[in-house]
Design a protein around this motif. Structure first.
Motif, short mmCIF file in Angstrom:
data_model
loop_
_atom_site.label_atom_id
_atom_site.label_comp_id
_atom_site.label_asym_id
_atom_site.label_seq_id
_atom_site.Cartn_x
_atom_site.Cartn_y
_atom_site.Cartn_z
N GLY A 1 0.83 -1.21 0.00
CA GLY A 1 0.00 0.00 0.00
C GLY A 1 0.86 1.25 0.00
O GLY A 1 0.58 2.22 -0.72
N TYR A 2 1.93 1.20 0.79
CA TYR A 2 2.86 2.35 0.85
C TYR A 2 3.52 2.57 -0.51
O TYR A 2 3.65 3.70 -0.97
CB TYR A 2 3.93 2.08 1.93
CG TYR A 2 4.94 3.18 2.06
CD1 TYR A 2 4.64 4.36 2.72
CD2 TYR A 2 6.22 3.04 1.51
CE1 TYR A 2 5.57 5.39 2.83
CE2 TYR A 2 7.16 4.06 1.61
CZ TYR A 2 6.83 5.22 2.28
OH TYR A 2 7.75 6.25 2.36
N TRP A 3 3.92 1.48 -1.17
CA TRP A 3 4.52 1.59 -2.51
C TRP A 3 3.52 2.17 -3.51
O TRP A 3 3.87 3.01 -4.33
CB TRP A 3 5.02 0.22 -2.99
CG TRP A 3 5.61 0.30 -4.37
CD1 TRP A 3 6.86 0.73 -4.70
CD2 TRP A 3 4.97 -0.03 -5.62
NE1 TRP A 3 7.04 0.69 -6.07
CE2 TRP A 3 5.90 0.23 -6.65
CE3 TRP A 3 3.71 -0.52 -5.95
CZ2 TRP A 3 5.60 0.02 -8.00
CZ3 TRP A 3 3.41 -0.74 -7.29
CH2 TRP A 3 4.36 -0.47 -8.30
N PHE A 4 2.27 1.72 -3.41
CA PHE A 4 1.25 2.24 -4.34
C PHE A 4 1.03 3.74 -4.14
O PHE A 4 0.77 4.46 -5.11
CB PHE A 4 -0.06 1.47 -4.18
CG PHE A 4 -0.12 0.23 -5.04
CD1 PHE A 4 -0.28 0.34 -6.41
CD2 PHE A 4 0.00 -1.04 -4.48
CE1 PHE A 4 -0.32 -0.79 -7.23
CE2 PHE A 4 -0.04 -2.18 -5.29
CZ PHE A 4 -0.20 -2.04 -6.66
N ILE A 5 1.13 4.23 -2.91
CA ILE A 5 0.95 5.67 -2.66
C ILE A 5 2.05 6.47 -3.35
O ILE A 5 1.79 7.45 -4.04
CB ILE A 5 0.93 5.97 -1.13
CG1 ILE A 5 -0.37 5.47 -0.52
CG2 ILE A 5 1.10 7.47 -0.86
CD1 ILE A 5 -0.42 5.54 1.00
N ASN A 6 3.30 6.03 -3.18
CA ASN A 6 4.44 6.81 -3.71
C ASN A 6 4.69 6.59 -5.19
O ASN A 6 5.20 7.49 -5.87
CB ASN A 6 5.71 6.46 -2.95
CG ASN A 6 5.62 6.86 -1.50
OD1 ASN A 6 5.34 8.01 -1.20
ND2 ASN A 6 5.79 5.91 -0.60
N THR A 7 4.38 5.40 -5.68
CA THR A 7 4.78 5.03 -7.04
C THR A 7 3.68 4.37 -7.85
O THR A 7 3.38 4.79 -8.97
CB THR A 7 5.99 4.04 -6.96
OG1 THR A 7 7.03 4.65 -6.20
CG2 THR A 7 6.50 3.69 -8.33
N GLY A 8 3.09 3.32 -7.30
CA GLY A 8 2.24 2.42 -8.07
C GLY A 8 1.01 3.05 -8.71
O GLY A 8 0.72 2.82 -9.88
N VAL A 9 0.26 3.86 -7.92
CA VAL A 9 -1.01 4.39 -8.43
C VAL A 9 -0.82 5.34 -9.62
O VAL A 9 -1.45 5.16 -10.66
CB VAL A 9 -1.85 5.04 -7.29
CG1 VAL A 9 -3.09 5.69 -7.87
CG2 VAL A 9 -2.24 3.99 -6.25
N PRO A 10 0.06 6.35 -9.52
CA PRO A 10 0.16 7.28 -10.67
C PRO A 10 1.01 6.77 -11.84
O PRO A 10 1.11 7.45 -12.86
CB PRO A 10 0.82 8.52 -10.05
CG PRO A 10 1.68 7.98 -8.97
CD PRO A 10 0.96 6.76 -8.43
#
Length: 357
Positions: free
Chosen positions: A281-290
């Motif tokens: 989840g932390y990775w998705f916030i910084n990198t994964g989602v955008p």
């Protein structure tokens, strides 16, 4: 198929042609980081929405870095060419890094030069001078002296490995992505296993492992290289009309905006999956989602045939893009100085004066 000599010639020409819209977008990305660090120092930044993840521009920088390097250097014929590439990159980043390091000694009292902690001061200082501080996942190291310079440390590692990764990406682009993503996935798995907190200023934390140190972030750099491979290869035949290019550019920018605004709810939803967990989840916030938005934006802006790319090719935007690296590295000590000595000046007029400097 294109004749290899034609292709080599075309790539050589491409390397000499700057892609202005991408240069301009660097400044927009840097502005978000500055806004984040300006919270609590200027009223204008205090009102910036809390739900945005102001760390995401770093992902954009790493993608762009992989793209631009692959765009300029299509192959290396001998070790001399590799050395030349390294020297050029070093000359671009280290002199400013070390100048700001020295400048801090004149700007701040000794006890405010860097973060206190148990680590030996000399070791912290040497790691910073040699741009190795991004390798130590401890707060006292990676945020030492000029906090944003951790990304220069990570970037420098990418520069060093770039000549060796380039042939792999050229021959096996998908495998390069799979392997670099596997390093990242392994780091996420290990962080979940160790149940690491997001932030822990006394020890190992998610931020240090998934956001700072180079290996888990190599995937973004390699992905940027793969976008360049597609751009210089099959995409050379993609010549959309101004209308179609403008529509795709608009869609890419709108998608990126949507993903950035909705990052936290999307990441929270994904983190509920057991195999993704809090670290994922932390990775998705910084990198994964955008990520998808960033990839599409870089690709379509490089094609440079629509009205948005024309807008970003205007001289003032390109100029801001060219100074963005200096602004990115300098803003933090200047904000800290302002917060320390000029904290009574927090209004918009003060911010305008600060921006002019």
């Amino acid at each position: 198929g294109t004749h290899p000599i034609d292709l080599a010639q075309r790539v050589k020409m491409a390397g000499e042609r700057r892609i202005d819209p991408l240069t301009s977008l660097r400044f927009i990305a840097a502005t978000f980081v500055i806004a984040y660090h300006g919270k609590g120092i200027f009223v204008f930044f205090d009102n910036m929405p809390e739900y945005l993840a102001y760390t995401q521009p770093v992902c954009f920088f790493f993608l762009l870095s992989g793209f631009i390097l692959s765009y300029v250097y299509h192959d290396f014929k001998n070790f001399d060419e590799i050395t030349q590439c390294w020297l050029k990159r070093f000359a671009r980043i280290w002199p400013l890094h070390i100048s700001i390091f020295v400048l801090r000694f004149f700007m701040f009292p000794k006890y405010l030069l860097t973060f206190p902690g148990a680590a030996p001061k000399l070791l912290v200082m040497l790691s910073n001078i040699f741009m190795l501080h991004g390798w130590v996942p401890l707060f006292q190291y990676f945020f030492s002296y000029n906090a944003p310079s951790w990304s220069i440390s990570t970037e420098f590692f990418f520069y060093l490995v770039f000549p060796f990764i380039l042939p792999l990406v050229s021959k096996r682009p998908y495998w390069s992505l799979v392997v670099s993503f596997a390093i990242n996935a392994l780091a996420i798995y290990a962080c979940n296993l160790a149940n690491l907190p997001e932030i822990n200023e006394q020890g190992i934390e998610l931020r240090g492992i998934l956001y700072i140190i180079p290996p888990p972030r190599l995937f973004e750099f390699v992905l940027g290289m793969v976008i360049a491979k597609v751009f210089l290869g099959p995409a050379q035949n993609f010549k959309p009309s101004v209308t179609l290019a403008t529509l795709i550019e608009g869609f890419a920018l709108a998608l990126t905006t949507y993903l950035c605004i909705n990052t936290r709810p999307i990441a929270a939803q994904l983190a509920q999956q057991a195999w993704i967990g809090p670290a994922g989840g932390y990775w998705f916030i910084n990198t994964g989602v955008p990520l998808v938005g960033f990839v599409l934006t870089i690709f379509i802006m490089a094609i440079n045939r629509g009205l948005f790319s024309r807008l970003f090719s205007l001289a003032p935007f390109v100029f801001l893009g060219e100074i963005s690296y200096s602004v990115y590295l300098l803003h933090h000590p200047l904000l800290c100085y302002h917060g320390l000595y000029l904290s009574q000046y927090r209004d918009t007029a003060a911010l305008l004066h600060f921006s002019a400097i």
